[in-house]
Structures are given as structure tokens and as C-alpha cells.
Scaffold this motif. Structure first.
Motif, PDB file in Angstrom:
ATOM      1  N   LEU A  83       0.845  -1.199   0.000  1.00 46.69           N
ATOM      2  CA  LEU A  83       0.000   0.000   0.000  1.00 46.69           C
ATOM      3  C   LEU A  83       0.877   1.245   0.000  1.00 46.69           C
ATOM      4  CD1 LEU A  83      -2.678   1.481   0.172  1.00 46.69           C
ATOM      5  CD2 LEU A  83      -2.706   1.056   2.649  1.00 46.69           C
ATOM      6  N   MET A  84       0.892   1.950  -1.124  1.00 46.35           N
ATOM      7  CA  MET A  84       1.617   3.214  -1.229  1.00 46.35           C
ATOM      8  C   MET A  84       0.721   4.333  -0.717  1.00 46.35           C
ATOM      9  SD  MET A  84       4.454   4.751  -2.101  1.00 46.35           S
ATOM     10  CE  MET A  84       5.394   3.815  -3.316  1.00 46.35           C
ATOM     11  N   ILE A  85       1.262   5.131   0.187  1.00 50.25           N
ATOM     12  CA  ILE A  85       0.489   6.182   0.844  1.00 50.25           C
ATOM     13  C   ILE A  85       0.705   7.513   0.138  1.00 50.25           C
ATOM     14  CG2 ILE A  85       0.128   7.431   3.004  1.00 50.25           C
ATOM     15  CD1 ILE A  85       1.157   4.909   4.470  1.00 50.25           C
ATOM     16  N   GLY A  86      -0.382   8.149  -0.268  1.00 44.37           N
ATOM     17  CA  GLY A  86      -0.291   9.469  -0.880  1.00 44.37           C
ATOM     18  C   GLY A  86      -0.032  10.535   0.169  1.00 44.37           C
ATOM     19  N   GLY A  87       0.421  11.694  -0.304  1.00 44.31           N
ATOM     20  CA  GLY A  87       0.745  12.767   0.623  1.00 44.31           C
ATOM     21  C   GLY A  87       0.196  14.095   0.187  1.00 44.31           C
ATOM     22  N   GLU A  88       0.983  15.160   0.394  1.00 48.09           N
ATOM     23  CA  GLU A  88       0.482  16.516   0.234  1.00 48.09           C
ATOM     24  C   GLU A  88       0.523  16.999  -1.205  1.00 48.09           C
ATOM     25  OE1 GLU A  88       4.854  16.877   1.012  1.00 48.09           O
ATOM     26  OE2 GLU A  88       3.215  15.499   1.368  1.00 48.09           O
ATOM     27  N   SER A 133     -13.643  23.737   6.983  1.00 45.46           N
ATOM     28  CA  SER A 133     -13.539  22.460   6.274  1.00 45.46           C
ATOM     29  C   SER A 133     -12.225  21.763   6.583  1.00 45.46           C
ATOM     30  CB  SER A 133     -13.662  22.689   4.767  1.00 45.46           C
ATOM     31  OG  SER A 133     -14.956  23.125   4.401  1.00 45.46           O
ATOM     32  N   LEU A 134     -11.154  22.540   6.656  1.00 46.54           N
ATOM     33  CA  LEU A 134      -9.830  21.962   6.867  1.00 46.54           C
ATOM     34  C   LEU A 134      -9.665  21.334   8.252  1.00 46.54           C
ATOM     35  CD1 LEU A 134      -7.560  24.621   5.108  1.00 46.54           C
ATOM     36  CD2 LEU A 134      -8.099  22.320   4.308  1.00 46.54           C
ATOM     37  N   ARG A 135     -10.603  21.555   9.126  1.00 48.58           N
ATOM     38  CA  ARG A 135     -10.523  20.895  10.436  1.00 48.58           C
ATOM     39  C   ARG A 135     -10.588  19.374  10.286  1.00 48.58           C
ATOM     40  NH1 ARG A 135     -10.759  25.135  13.793  1.00 48.58           N
ATOM     41  NH2 ARG A 135     -12.027  26.936  13.168  1.00 48.58           N
ATOM     42  N   LEU A 136     -11.057  18.914   9.144  1.00 48.55           N
ATOM     43  CA  LEU A 136     -11.124  17.472   8.878  1.00 48.55           C
ATOM     44  C   LEU A 136      -9.864  16.968   8.182  1.00 48.55           C
ATOM     45  CD1 LEU A 136     -14.834  17.454   7.766  1.00 48.55           C
ATOM     46  CD2 LEU A 136     -13.929  16.182   9.720  1.00 48.55           C
ATOM     47  N   MET A 343      -3.213  32.211  -0.933  1.00 52.11           N
ATOM     48  CA  MET A 343      -3.311  31.233   0.147  1.00 52.11           C
ATOM     49  C   MET A 343      -4.571  31.378   0.985  1.00 52.11           C
ATOM     50  SD  MET A 343      -0.894  29.024  -0.006  1.00 52.11           S
ATOM     51  CE  MET A 343      -0.710  28.371   1.645  1.00 52.11           C
ATOM     52  N   THR A 344      -5.244  32.496   0.890  1.00 49.84           N
ATOM     53  CA  THR A 344      -6.499  32.667   1.625  1.00 49.84           C
ATOM     54  C   THR A 344      -7.716  32.436   0.730  1.00 49.84           C
ATOM     55  OG1 THR A 344      -6.295  35.062   1.263  1.00 49.84           O
ATOM     56  CG2 THR A 344      -5.557  34.205   3.387  1.00 49.84           C
ATOM     57  N   ASN A 345      -7.470  32.050  -0.497  1.00 50.15           N
ATOM     58  CA  ASN A 345      -8.554  31.661  -1.400  1.00 50.15           C
ATOM     59  C   ASN A 345      -8.974  30.237  -1.039  1.00 50.15           C
ATOM     60  OD1 ASN A 345     -10.099  30.698  -3.589  1.00 50.15           O
ATOM     61  ND2 ASN A 345      -9.060  32.062  -5.036  1.00 50.15           N
ATOM     62  N   ALA A 346     -10.196  30.078  -0.561  1.00 56.93           N
ATOM     63  CA  ALA A 346     -10.652  28.781  -0.056  1.00 56.93           C
ATOM     64  C   ALA A 346     -11.378  27.941  -1.098  1.00 56.93           C
ATOM     65  CB  ALA A 346     -11.562  28.990   1.157  1.00 56.93           C
ATOM     66  N   ALA A 353      -5.046  25.519  -4.160  1.00 59.80           N
ATOM     67  CA  ALA A 353      -5.780  24.265  -3.967  1.00 59.80           C
ATOM     68  C   ALA A 353      -5.010  23.037  -4.429  1.00 59.80           C
ATOM     69  CB  ALA A 353      -7.128  24.335  -4.694  1.00 59.80           C
ATOM     70  N   GLY A 354      -3.929  23.248  -5.185  1.00 55.46           N
ATOM     71  CA  GLY A 354      -3.114  22.112  -5.611  1.00 55.46           C
ATOM     72  C   GLY A 354      -2.394  21.437  -4.461  1.00 55.46           C
ATOM     73  N   GLY A 355      -2.409  22.073  -3.304  1.00 51.32           N
ATOM     74  CA  GLY A 355      -1.767  21.488  -2.126  1.00 51.32           C
ATOM     75  C   GLY A 355      -1.218  22.516  -1.171  1.00 51.32           C
ATOM     76  N   GLY A 356      -0.959  23.722  -1.644  1.00 53.60           N
ATOM     77  CA  GLY A 356      -0.331  24.735  -0.804  1.00 53.60           C
ATOM     78  C   GLY A 356      -1.159  25.122   0.404  1.00 53.60           C
ATOM     79  N   ARG A 357      -2.414  25.471   0.170  1.00 53.63           N
ATOM     80  CA  ARG A 357      -3.255  25.883   1.301  1.00 53.63           C
ATOM     81  C   ARG A 357      -3.444  24.742   2.290  1.00 53.63           C
ATOM     82  NH1 ARG A 357      -6.600  29.378   3.683  1.00 53.63           N
ATOM     83  NH2 ARG A 357      -8.591  28.616   4.517  1.00 53.63           N
ATOM     84  N   GLN A 358      -3.596  23.530   1.779  1.00 53.97           N
ATOM     85  CA  GLN A 358      -3.829  22.383   2.657  1.00 53.97           C
ATOM     86  C   GLN A 358      -2.584  22.045   3.472  1.00 53.97           C
ATOM     87  OE1 GLN A 358      -4.579  22.774  -0.660  1.00 53.97           O
ATOM     88  NE2 GLN A 358      -5.635  20.923  -1.384  1.00 53.97           N
ATOM     89  N   TRP A 359      -1.439  22.005   2.795  1.00 50.33           N
ATOM     90  CA  TRP A 359      -0.237  21.581   3.510  1.00 50.33           C
ATOM     91  C   TRP A 359       0.193  22.592   4.556  1.00 50.33           C
ATOM     92  CZ3 TRP A 359       2.064  17.797   5.392  1.00 50.33           C
ATOM     93  CH2 TRP A 359       3.336  17.932   5.936  1.00 50.33           C
TER      94      TRP A 359
END
Length: 489
Positions: A83-88, A133-136, A343-346, A353-359
Motif C-alpha cells: 500500500l503506497m500512501i499518498g501525501g500533500e 472544512s480543513l478541520r477534517l 493562500m487565503t482563497n478557499a 488548492a493544488g496542495g499549498g493551502r492544505q499543507w
């Protein structure tokens, strides 16, 4: 932390520089490298798994669809499941066609699965990327995703009694180790490559390793970088220099330094050129669509040592232009206000959204990993911890105190360096700055480290090639022998 397009993610960063399992990098975020995937659906079509939205609330019955990929080409009945685990970042199906883990799978008759991390790529559990939303989004939810996926997939495919092995590199490497630790009844063994298992708000050691890695090529190289960075910082104090700096570094708009944050962002952006190259020095990411792999420590130090280009400042600018040319960038966006806007665009359609805001959210609520200039033993200047921590408040309303508490809780929950488990191997490269937060010495015979001299981030995961260092080949072979041994237990 800058969100400009670059070819490295873990275009550097306050990690983005971490992710080893995607393809073309796009930006420099905080810590790991985000690789965006190449299209390969004709060979390995994306599939969807019905996942729980919140694993830790029994009253919450909401579900969503999580993306995964399957490669059954090597599977032999009774064989293990990898099982390969995906990341950010976006899960790249190129990994379903190539990579060291598939070499192992062919030899061991394994079924191969790759699960994309929640909130990245096409695995979108919520309607947007608002802070609510990101609290999840957390490593704990991600591990629970893996556990539920493993359980249900085993039931559906008749694999309940098979031995499962988790693989991951960078942040997913940490997840691989933690998956084995937290769900030992579901995971038989793990390969945790370049895994920063210890969370830290301030991570100045990253840049200390950058110094040593540059010096390994040429002792003068980091000294020249330091001189150039210091010169640039000094010039930023005088508005009369801004027109020349704009031209020297081919900025997209005239340099505007109105606050300390503006200066720090610009200096960090330029330092990212060296940080990215060091982290991925001479790796074999080309198979997954990465660009700029021809730019190595040797190339950068060659430019910095070329006196015909002018003083160290002029050579520093030449490095920036070289990177832009290599990555087909028309200009360099050095505006912090633009970064803040992005970065504050939700929205899922937003530039982060490609990963920057989430990571960056995960760094602010779990890990820290801020690669600051707070150590004297590194080659850059001007982006201290306070500048990076402030962004947590700007982007997500997370205070410095909340960040510190969150990082302490992460180490309390996972144990940091104090790992108690079995059948986890920790490969790391000496050139890779992330090894400073990883396991580089054996903990026990059943928790071995594989420290590979002269290699960079996740090097052992990439496909083998003739120019690989002998010690890298030996490391891959050693990991295989460990897996072979552990699967018999």
C-alpha cells in the motif's frame, strides 16, 4: 513559503518539500514537495472508495469518495499487499508503473495499491478549503482513512489474511511508520523513507544541512551564497535599489518592500532555489514528469563560483534566472500580498488548492517544520521563525501559542524520535535536509535505519539507473532483504 510556480515542490519549503509521490512540482510551500500527477489513466484507471468523513465522530455518518489506484500485474495468490500512501499533493499514477516498490512487488508477488490523501488531488471530502472544512484534514484522519481502506479492501478482495506492507516517502513516509505503530493489527511492516517523524515548530537544521550539502561540492559555495544573501538583504533597506533588483531577478512587477514580511518573503523565495536543488539533488524524478532535474548542487555551485558573472550578488541573480529558464517561468512573482491572496482563497479552483493551502494548514496545526534562518550555521538571511509563524494567523487564525501546543501534541501522540514498534525500516539520504528530523541510526534490530551517504530526498524510492551510487543500490537491496525476512515472520 512562496507560491510561485517552480519545478520542485517540496518546491521547497517549509516542506512542501516533503512529498515524494507525485510529478511535476509547482510551488514552494512550507515544507514538502508537491508533485502534480501526469495522466496515466489508460494504464491504471483511477478508482473510488467510499470513505468516512470524520472517523472520530460516531454521530457523523457523512461520506465522500477517495481516489485510489491498483496494479495487479505482479500479484500471485497468497502474496503480500503493498500500500503506497499518498501525501500533500496529487497522487501520480506514474508510480503504478515504475519505482523501487514495484521491483520489490515483482520479486515478492505483491498486489499494489496507492491511496490518495484526503484533501489533495481529486480526493475532496468537502465543498471548499475554508478553515472550517480543513478541520477534517489531519494525519490522524489520514491514518484512519488508510485503516478503513485496508479493512474494506481486504474484505472485498479476499485479502484479510494477507500481509500488508505500507510504503511512503517524506510526509507519507511518516504516515507509513505511524500506520504500523497505531494499527499494528492491519499493517505487517512499513518502509518509511525520508520520514520526518519528529515535529518541530522551528526547523533551522534544514538550512544547516543545505550548508553542508553545498560545501560537500565546494567549500566556498555556501560562503558565496551567504555573501550574496547578506548583500541582497542590505540592499532591500534602500528603495533606490528596487528598480535594479527588479531587473536583476526578472520580477513580474516592481519590487515593493513595505514591511519586514515583504523582505522575508522575497529572500525566502530566492533561497528556495538552492533548497529545492539540494533536497532533490541528482535524483531520478524524471520518470514522473518532474522538470529541472538537470540542475544539481554542482551546477549551482558552478554558477556561484563563476567570477566572470560578477560579484556573489550577481551570481545569485544568475542562479535565479537559470532556474526560471529551466522551469519555463516568464518572471518571478516575489509579492507577499499576491501570496497572501492566493493562500487565503478557499475555493477548490484557487491557486493554492493544488496542495499549498492544505499543507501549510497541516504545518500550522500539526507539524511546524518551519525552515527558518535562525541558525548562524546556514547560508541565508532574512526569514526568521516569527515571519513564518505569523502566516498561520494570517491564513487560518492559528496563534503562535496554538501552533506550539499542536506540535507538542503531535509528538506526544506519535512519540517523535521515541518509536516503539517492530518491522519499520527508515531509509534517509545524507544530502536531504529532512534527515535531521528522521531516524538515521538503528533503534532496534527490528527498527533499522538505512542512512545513504551522498543521496537526497526519497532517492531509494525512485527507479534504479546505471549512474546510481553503489551505496544507493546497496540500500535498495537491503530494504528488499528486510521485507523478504519480515514477510516470513
Amino acid at each position: 513559503m512562496a507560491l510561485q510556480t517552480c519545478g520542485s515542490l517540496l518546491c521547497r519549503g517549509t516542506l512542501f518539500i516533503l512529498f515524494c509521490l507525485s510529478a511535476v512540482a509547482e510551488g514552494h510551500f512550507k515544507g514538502f514537495r508537491r508533485l502534480t500527477g501526469v495522466q496515466d489513466t489508460a494504464v491504471h484507471e483511477e478508482q473510488w472508495f467510499t470513505q468516512k468523513l470524520d472517523h472520530f465522530s460516531g454521530a457523523d455518518s457523512r461520506e465522500w469518495k477517495q481516489r485510489y489506484f491498483v496494479n495487479e500485474a505482479f500479484y500471485k495468490p497468497g502474496g503480500p499487499v503493498f500500500l503506497m500512501i499518498g501525501g500533500e499533493g496529487t497522487a501520480n499514477p506514474a508510480w503504478m508503473q515504475s519505482g523501487t516498490w514495484l521491483t520489490y512487488a515483482e520479486k515478492l508477488g505483491a498486489l499494489c495499491l496507492m491511496l490518495e490523501h484526503r484533501f489533495y488531488g481529486k480526493s475532496r471530502p468537502t465543498v471548499d478549503l475554508s478553515t472550517d472544512s480543513l478541520r477534517l484534514l489531519s494525519s490522524r484522519q489520514a491514518l484512519a482513512d488508510l485503516a478503513h481502506f485496508r479493512t474494506k479492501m481486504a474484505e472485498a478482495r479476499g485479502l484479510t489474511n494477507r500481509k500488508w506492507v505500507a510504503f511512503g516517502g517524506s510526509y507519507p513516509g511518516s504516515l507509513a511508520a505511524w500506520f504500523r505503530m497505531k494499527y499494528p493489527h492491519l499493517v505487517h511492516a512499513s518502509v518509511a523513507t525520508s520520514a520526518p517523524v519528529h515535529a518541530a515548530v522551528n526547523f533551522p537544521e534544514y538550512l544547516e544541512v543545505v550548508w553542508r550539502s553545498l560545501a560537500s561540492e565546494n567549500a566556498e559555495c555556501p560562503l558565496l551564497v551567504k555573501k550574496a544573501s547578506d548583500t541582497l538583504e542590505e540592499r532591500l533597506k534602500d528603495p533606490k535599489t528596487y528598480d535594479n533588483i527588479t531587473k536583476d531577478f526578472n520580477l513580474c512587477s516592481r519590487l515593493q518592500i513595505q514591511t519586514a514580511v515583504d523582505s522575508a518573503y522575497f529572500l525566502e523565495t530566492l533561497a528556495g532555489n538552492f533548497m529545492d536543488v539540494v533536497q532533490y539533488n541528482e535524483d531520478n524524478r524524471g520518470f514522473e514528469g518532474a522538470v529541472g532535474t538537470n540542475i544539481t548542487i554542482k551546477v549551482l555551485c558552478g554558477v556561484m563560483g563563476d567570477s566572470s558573472l560578477g560579484d556573489p550578488y550577481a551570481r545569485y541573480a544568475a542562479v535565479a534566472r537559470l532556474m526560471m529558464d529551466t522551469l519555463s517561468m516568464k518572471c518571478l512573482d516575489a509579492s507577499f500580498s499576491n501570496y497572501l491572496r492566493d493562500m487565503t482563497n478557499a475555493s477548490w479552483d484557487g491557486p493554492g488548492a493544488g496542495g499549498g493551502r492544505q499543507w501549510v494548514y497541516q504545518t500550522c496545526t500539526e507539524f511546524g517544520f518551519y525552515q527558518s534562518t535562525d541558525s548562524p550555521n546556514q547560508p541565508f538571511t532574512g526569514f526568521p521563525l516569527v515571519y513564518q509563524v505569523k502566516q498561520c494567523a494570517d491564513f487560518y487564525n492559528v496563534s503562535a501559542e496554538q501552533l506550539a501546543e499542536a506540535v507538542a501534541q503531535t509528538n506526544e501522540y506519535y512519540g517523535g524520535y521515541n518509536i516503539r514498534s517492530t518491522r519499520i525500516v527508515f531509509p534517509n539520504g545524507s544530502i536531504d535536509p529532512w534527515h535531521a528530523l528522521g531516524i538515521t541510526q538503528d533503534i532496534t534490530p527490528d527498527l533499522p535505519a538505512v542512512f545513504i551517504k551522498g543521496t537526497a530526498h526519497c532517492a531509494n524510492m525512485y527507479p534504479a539507473r546505471s549512474e546510481d551510487l553503489p551505496q544507493l543500490t546497496l540500500a535498495r537491496n537491503h530494504v528488499f532483504l528486510l521485507l523478504q525476512q519480515w514477510l516470513k515472520q
